[in-house]
Motif scaffolding. Structure first.
Motif, short mmCIF file in Angstrom:
data_model
loop_
_atom_site.label_atom_id
_atom_site.label_comp_id
_atom_site.label_asym_id
_atom_site.label_seq_id
_atom_site.Cartn_x
_atom_site.Cartn_y
_atom_site.Cartn_z
N ASP A 112 9.75 5.42 -16.36
CA ASP A 112 9.26 6.61 -15.52
C ASP A 112 8.01 7.11 -16.44
N LEU A 113 7.00 7.32 -15.48
CA LEU A 113 5.83 7.97 -16.22
C LEU A 113 5.49 9.35 -15.76
N GLY A 114 6.17 9.82 -14.78
CA GLY A 114 5.97 11.21 -14.29
C GLY A 114 5.75 11.23 -12.81
N PRO A 115 5.70 12.00 -12.07
CA PRO A 115 5.45 12.11 -10.66
C PRO A 115 4.24 11.49 -10.21
N THR A 116 4.19 10.82 -8.81
CA THR A 116 3.01 10.17 -8.13
C THR A 116 2.98 11.06 -6.97
N GLY A 117 1.65 10.95 -6.25
CA GLY A 117 1.44 11.36 -5.12
C GLY A 117 1.58 10.32 -3.96
N GLY A 118 1.69 10.57 -2.84
CA GLY A 118 1.67 9.92 -1.74
C GLY A 118 0.42 9.39 -1.29
N PHE A 119 0.52 8.15 -0.64
CA PHE A 119 -0.68 7.37 -0.23
C PHE A 119 -0.34 6.67 1.27
N ALA A 120 -1.52 6.27 1.83
CA ALA A 120 -1.26 5.54 3.07
C ALA A 120 -2.25 4.41 2.89
N THR A 121 -2.02 3.09 3.41
CA THR A 121 -2.87 2.13 3.66
C THR A 121 -2.82 1.37 4.84
N LEU A 122 -4.00 1.02 5.62
CA LEU A 122 -4.16 0.36 6.70
C LEU A 122 -4.40 -0.96 6.40
N ALA A 123 -3.79 -2.08 7.15
CA ALA A 123 -4.00 -3.39 7.13
C ALA A 123 -4.23 -3.91 8.52
N LEU A 124 -5.32 -4.84 8.86
CA LEU A 124 -5.41 -5.64 10.15
C LEU A 124 -5.42 -7.20 9.82
N ASN A 125 -5.02 -7.64 11.10
CA ASN A 125 -5.13 -9.10 11.16
C ASN A 125 -5.31 -9.64 12.54
N ALA A 126 -5.73 -10.83 12.54
CA ALA A 126 -5.87 -11.88 13.72
C ALA A 126 -5.57 -13.04 13.60
N GLY A 127 -5.09 -13.83 14.58
CA GLY A 127 -4.75 -15.23 14.58
C GLY A 127 -5.22 -15.65 15.66
N TRP A 128 -5.51 -17.27 15.40
CA TRP A 128 -5.70 -18.18 16.52
C TRP A 128 -4.90 -19.33 16.65
N ARG A 129 -4.29 -19.85 17.39
CA ARG A 129 -3.59 -21.03 17.71
C ARG A 129 -4.23 -21.87 18.33
N PRO A 130 -5.14 -22.94 18.20
CA PRO A 130 -5.83 -23.73 19.15
C PRO A 130 -4.96 -24.81 19.81
N ASN A 131 -3.86 -25.08 19.11
CA ASN A 131 -2.88 -26.06 19.44
C ASN A 131 -1.64 -25.74 19.09
N LYS A 132 -0.38 -26.41 19.34
CA LYS A 132 0.78 -26.27 19.00
C LYS A 132 0.98 -26.49 17.35
#
Length: 663
Positions: free
Chosen positions: A590-610
């Motif tokens: 442990d190095l001491g306290p930490t602050g909170g944070f938030a991160t956003l991630a986005l994704n997209a997909g394409w299935r042209p065939n099986k």
């Protein structure tokens, strides 16, 4: 291995990853993006490691596990983080690779077991929470993780293959290939993986010493004379190099060789449902130094190199009995021997190896499931393990213990099968591991420090309760635990290389939960939460290395051709800590306290065939500068010392993945 490995031509990688060969069964790629695997059975989470996921698709075992609620990672830079589940790490979390228990060679945990895992080369990952099974790795008070490969007997001759390519920011590029073939009597399978990345940059554009290259190959030959019989011989080899931001050395060699022989026979008689046996061998040869992958010291006398290795041999046999309809009983025995040696110096190849610690374990176990009626059942198990450790550095001193473990759990289905609630009590006694024993008897003493002969086994008694539920478009689960740990093994770091180990008493409790709602055709929203709180009862203060409250919210659209998704990860501040105390990871404190944070991630997909799936994503969309509470302190290369400033995580990261599954 050297840096030339990192220059494998892309054309070769592509040609390896995209073969087209014929097979018997139709292959269809599954769910586009897996962001938060849900609990579907009591205390069990199962996920598909081949499915693309966000954040950036995993390149080692710890990277994959961190997508599962309750898991955190002690980060060291770009790779080889140590997985933590419910605030517990090291040998409290059992890791099995196709039934094989392996350990890394590094005394500072450069290479935990998950460092040798490329998840996509496995078919299934199963997490068994808490001390609620005795079938697998003893001493696993936090839980057990199974990385497994499947094979179904072929009905006619044929071949199939699948592969993938991943590209991302900072030179990230991965290649994966698996090919299978055979006939009803025999089969063969080969796997090849490679993962490579340059140094990443944090949200402020600061470069982090974190590049790596890892590769692995494996092959298996099997005999399946009928639908109920399997005999398989498997072989594997891997190697790599990795730069670390948290310590004075980098890893220049992670060579591993392994072999295993597996046998299964099912449906032998009305009494004997299955017999299974496994024997395996694993050898890890690891080299670390302070000059090959970073600017070397100006003074040649300051060059440093360590070459540890570890040889592991193990075996397991089990029989599943069904003496009557409501009762199923698994009886078995297992064993493992583990020897660690070390040699030092830039001319290490000419130096003899010196043994330091070796371990022997022999265990017997039994686990039973008894159905009280159609909706209620009781599951329980007992095991006993005999341990012995030998300290060759201290003239062959040995220490041994015989330790019991067991559990009893009640499960009740409700809502006409819509859900299950459960309550279980488990007790596990854990023998100190290599990294804990190596800190005894030869470091700076502090109050209550233990010597080699007086370090006591850790004893955990834990209550697990929870429920799962699925009804229409809704699915949910919650699992809570309360644990009392006698003789908890805690490290106290006195420098970046030296630590003391001692026994304390501790209390740990927490929960994980997930909720999913299919609110429209092809649409799904979900959320997860994980929280744990640990207390050092002996010192009346916070237990070290406990992750903060974490939640995730996501939404996905998937019509089986196109998919889109967003994931918001939210981490609270952590103001409970014990500076200087921590885990077996080198300088993992442990190095001491930490602050909170938030991160956003986005994704997209394409299935042209099986058979084809293309996915793209961006992680840390807003280029946030942040670090994890369990992240390590960074190495100050100018000052040649570990600092108390945690290593920052990657900034905005773009990635694309192509998968092909051909029959």
């Amino acid at each position: 291995m050297n840096k030339n490995l990192r220059k494998l031509p892309l054309a070769i990688a592509i040609s390896l990853a995209l073969p087209a060969i014929a097979a018997e069964n139709e292959t269809t790629l599954g769910t586009v993006v897996v962001t938060a695997p849900a609990t579907e059975a009591p205390l069990t989470v199962t996920t598909d490691p081949k499915a693309p996921r966000q954040p950036l698709p995993a390149h080692d075992g710890a990277d994959l596990l961190k997508s599962i609620p309750g898991f955190s990672v002690i980060r060291k830079g770009g790779t080889d983080g140590d997985p933590v589940f419910r605030g517990m790490s090291g040998s409290r979390l059992g890791i099995l690779l196709d039934g094989q228990e392996i350990h890394g060679g590094c005394g500072g945990r450069m290479d935990p077991p998950t460092a040798y895992i490329y998840p996509e080369s496995y078919d299934r990952v199963t997490v068994l929470k808490g001390p609620q099974t005795v079938l697998y790795v003893p001493g696993s008070s936090a839980g057990v993780v199974l990385f497994e490969r499947d094979f179904k007997r072929m009905t006619e001759p044929g071949w199939s293959a699948d592969g993938s390519l991943t590209f991302g920011s900072w030179g990230r590029n991965d290649q994966y290939l698996e090919a299978r073939g055979g006939n009803p009597d025999f089969y063969a399978r080969i796997n090849a993986t490679r993962s490579d990345s340059d140094n990443y940059e944090d949200g402020d554009g600061e470069e982090v010493h974190s590049f790596y290259t890892r590769w692995s190959t494996s092959a298996a030959l099997g005999w399946t004379p009928d639908d109920n019989t399997l005999l398989e011989l498997s072989l594997g080899r891997s190697d790599g190099e990795a730069a670390y931001a948290d310590r004075a050395m980098d890893g220049t060699k992670f060579e591993r060789e392994n072999a295993a022989l597996k046998f299964e026979k099912r449906n032998i008689s009305p009494l004997v449902a299955k017999v299974e046996a496994l024997a395996y061998y694993s050898y890890v040869d690891h080299v670390m130094d302070n000059y090959s992958l970073r600017k070397p010291p100006k003074d040649p006398t300051k060059y440093a190199l360590n070459n540890p290795d570890r040889e592991t041999k193990g075996a397991r046999v089990a029989v599943t009995l069904t003496p009557n309809d409501p009762l199923q009983l698994v009886l078995g025995a297992d064993m493992k021997t583990d020897e660690h040696t070390l040699r030092n110096g830039t001319d290490y190849r000419n130096q003899p190896r010196e043994a330091d610690l070796s371990f022997d374990r022999y265990g017997v176990f039994g686990e039973a499931t008894y159905a009280l009626d159609d909706v209620r059942r009781v599951i329980g198990g007992l095991r006993v393990d005999d341990y012995e450790v030998t300290n060759d550095k201290m003239g062959g001193i040995t220490e041994g213990e015989t330790l019991p473990s067991g559990f009893l759990r009640f499960e009740n289905d409700y809502g006409s099968g819509a859900g299950t609630w459960y309550a279980g009590l488990g007790h596990v006694e854990r023998f100190p591991d290599y990294w804990e024993y190596m800190r005894t008897g030869n470091m700076i003493k502090v109050q209550d420090a233990r010597s080699f002969a007086t370090l006591d086994p850790e004893k955990t008694t834990q209550l697990d309760i929870g429920a799962n539920w699925t009804q229409g478009p809704w699915s949910a689960s919650v699992s809570g635990f309360y644990s009392k740990v006698d003789d908890y093994i805690l490290l106290r770091w006195v420098s970046d290389k030296a630590a003391n180990v001692r026994n304390i008493d501790a209390t740990v409790y927490g929960l994980e939960g997930d909720l999913s709602w299919r609110f429209a055709p092809n649409w799904q929203a979900y959320g997860t939460v994980a929280w744990v709180r640990g207390t050092n009862d002996t010192g009346d203060k916070a237990l070290a290395q406990q992750p903060p409250l974490e939640g995730k919210l996501g939404v996905e659209y998937d019509n089986r051709v196109f998919s889109y998704g967003a994931l918001l990860r939210m981490v609270a501040k952590q103001d409970r800590y014990d500076i200087g105390s921590g885990s077996i990871v080198a300088n993992g404190q442990d190095l001491g306290p930490t602050g909170g944070f938030a991160t956003l991630a986005l994704n997209a997909g394409w299935r042209p065939n099986k058979a084809t799936l293309l996915t793209v994503g961006v992680d840390n969309v807003f280029d946030r500068t942040y670090s994890e509470h369990l992240g390590k302190g960074g190495w100050d290369f100018a000052g040649a010392a570990v600092t108390d400033e945690r290593i920052n995580e990657p900034g905005r990261t773009f990635w694309v993945k192509a998968q092909l599954a051909l029959d």
